[in-house]
Design an enzyme around this catalytic site. Structure first.
Site, PDB file in Angstrom:
ATOM      1  N   GLY A  67      29.528  41.649  37.785  1.00 28.47           N
ATOM      2  CA  GLY A  67      30.268  40.809  38.714  1.00 28.47           C
ATOM      3  C   GLY A  67      31.780  40.875  38.679  1.00 28.47           C
ATOM      4  O   GLY A  67      32.444  40.103  39.362  1.00 28.47           O
ATOM      5  N   TRP A  69      33.919  43.067  39.921  1.00 28.91           N
ATOM      6  CA  TRP A  69      34.519  43.400  41.220  1.00 28.91           C
ATOM      7  C   TRP A  69      34.414  42.213  42.179  1.00 28.91           C
ATOM      8  O   TRP A  69      35.334  41.939  42.936  1.00 28.91           O
ATOM      9  CB  TRP A  69      33.861  44.649  41.806  1.00 28.91           C
ATOM     10  N   ASP A  87      22.669  43.239  44.094  1.00 25.64           N
ATOM     11  CA  ASP A  87      22.282  44.149  43.019  1.00 25.64           C
ATOM     12  C   ASP A  87      20.798  43.973  42.759  1.00 25.64           C
ATOM     13  O   ASP A  87      20.247  42.889  42.994  1.00 25.64           O
ATOM     14  CB  ASP A  87      23.079  43.855  41.741  1.00 25.64           C
ATOM     15  N   ASP A 103      16.805  45.125  46.280  1.00 22.67           N
ATOM     16  CA  ASP A 103      17.132  46.495  46.672  1.00 22.67           C
ATOM     17  C   ASP A 103      17.517  46.491  48.155  1.00 22.67           C
ATOM     18  O   ASP A 103      16.671  46.247  49.018  1.00 22.67           O
ATOM     19  CB  ASP A 103      15.911  47.382  46.438  1.00 22.67           C
ATOM     20  N   ASP A 128      30.489  50.178  43.083  1.00 24.48           N
ATOM     21  CA  ASP A 128      30.731  50.755  41.756  1.00 24.48           C
ATOM     22  C   ASP A 128      29.398  51.182  41.138  1.00 24.48           C
ATOM     23  O   ASP A 128      29.273  51.278  39.919  1.00 24.48           O
ATOM     24  CB  ASP A 128      31.438  49.722  40.874  1.00 24.48           C
ATOM     25  N   LYS A 167      32.495  54.645  44.055  1.00 25.54           N
ATOM     26  CA  LYS A 167      32.593  55.491  42.868  1.00 25.54           C
ATOM     27  C   LYS A 167      31.711  56.718  43.050  1.00 25.54           C
ATOM     28  O   LYS A 167      30.538  56.604  43.409  1.00 25.54           O
ATOM     29  CB  LYS A 167      32.158  54.729  41.614  1.00 25.54           C
TER      30      LYS A 167
END
Length: 213
Positions: A67, A69, A87, A103, A128, A167
């Site tokens: 958490g 970000w 997530d 998901d 990320d 990322k």
């Protein structure tokens, strides 16, 4: 015998990683500053350079756990903004962050995200996400797959001229991925924050000027 040797190597590798982690200055700084992980400083550095966040923005954070970000995004967009995090893993609640566990490839989770947005145009999608990287040949395809999922999601929800930060690990599929981003955004920048470990192949791609087709 080979199995025992292999396990010993894994054990030593784990110990080495834990020692490095605990001695990491960014890990210590995150604990002091109240961030949930050292990744916070990667986003802070990108934002300092590129001014991603503005008050009142709507931001979606993919692969948000634990958490850090989302913490930063919520602080920077303020109470008039919105941060929607998602997530597969659980994530402890954060002030001014809407979290949906699941998901996002699944229709019911994706629809929950859309319902939570309730028609708000998305200014920025950040990701990320990464698989557990162990140096195996199979890591790169798995990493790129997560990047592709994040991009696909961004293309579905971003408003015109929206932004996308992801990322990516340099290697097989990286150049093709960059080209796909460029097909959908006007500007693409590459960032390697100081908080990224020097040996890591990770870079952050920032795409701006989403082209709605």
């Amino acid at each position: 015998m080979s199995v025992r040797i292999h396990n010993n190597k894994l054990s030593k590798s784990s110990k080495d990683w834990m020692r490095e982690h605990l001695e990491d200055s960014y890990v210590q700084k995150a604990q002091k500053d109240g961030y949930r992980s050292r990744a916070a400083y990667k986003l802070l550095e990108v934002n300092q350079k590129d001014k991603l966040f503005k008050a009142g923005m709507t931001v979606v954070d993919l692969g948000s756990a634990p958490g850090s970000w989302s913490q930063i995004a919520a602080q920077l967009v303020g109470t008039n903004g919105m941060v929607l995090a998602s997530d597969i893993l659980p994530m402890d609640a954060l002030p001014n962050v809407h979290f949906i566990q699941g998901d996002f490839r699944e229709d019911d989770v994706f629809n929950k995200l859309l319902d939570t947005l309730n028609g708000r145009p998305v200014d920025l999608v950040i990701s990320d996400m990464a698989p557990n990287i162990g140096g195996n040949a199979s890591d790169q395809p798995r990493a790129m797959y997560l990047c592709e999922l994040a991009l696909d999601f961004a293309l579905r929800v971003l408003k015109p001229n929206g932004q996308f930060l992801v990322k990516v690990f340099q290697g097989e599929g990286y150049e093709e991925y960059r080209k796909t981003i460029m097909d959908n955004f006007t500007v693409l920048k590459s960032r390697k924050p100081d908080a990224s470990r020097a040996r890591s192949r990770e870079v952050y791609l920032l795409a701006t000027g989403f082209k709605v087709k």
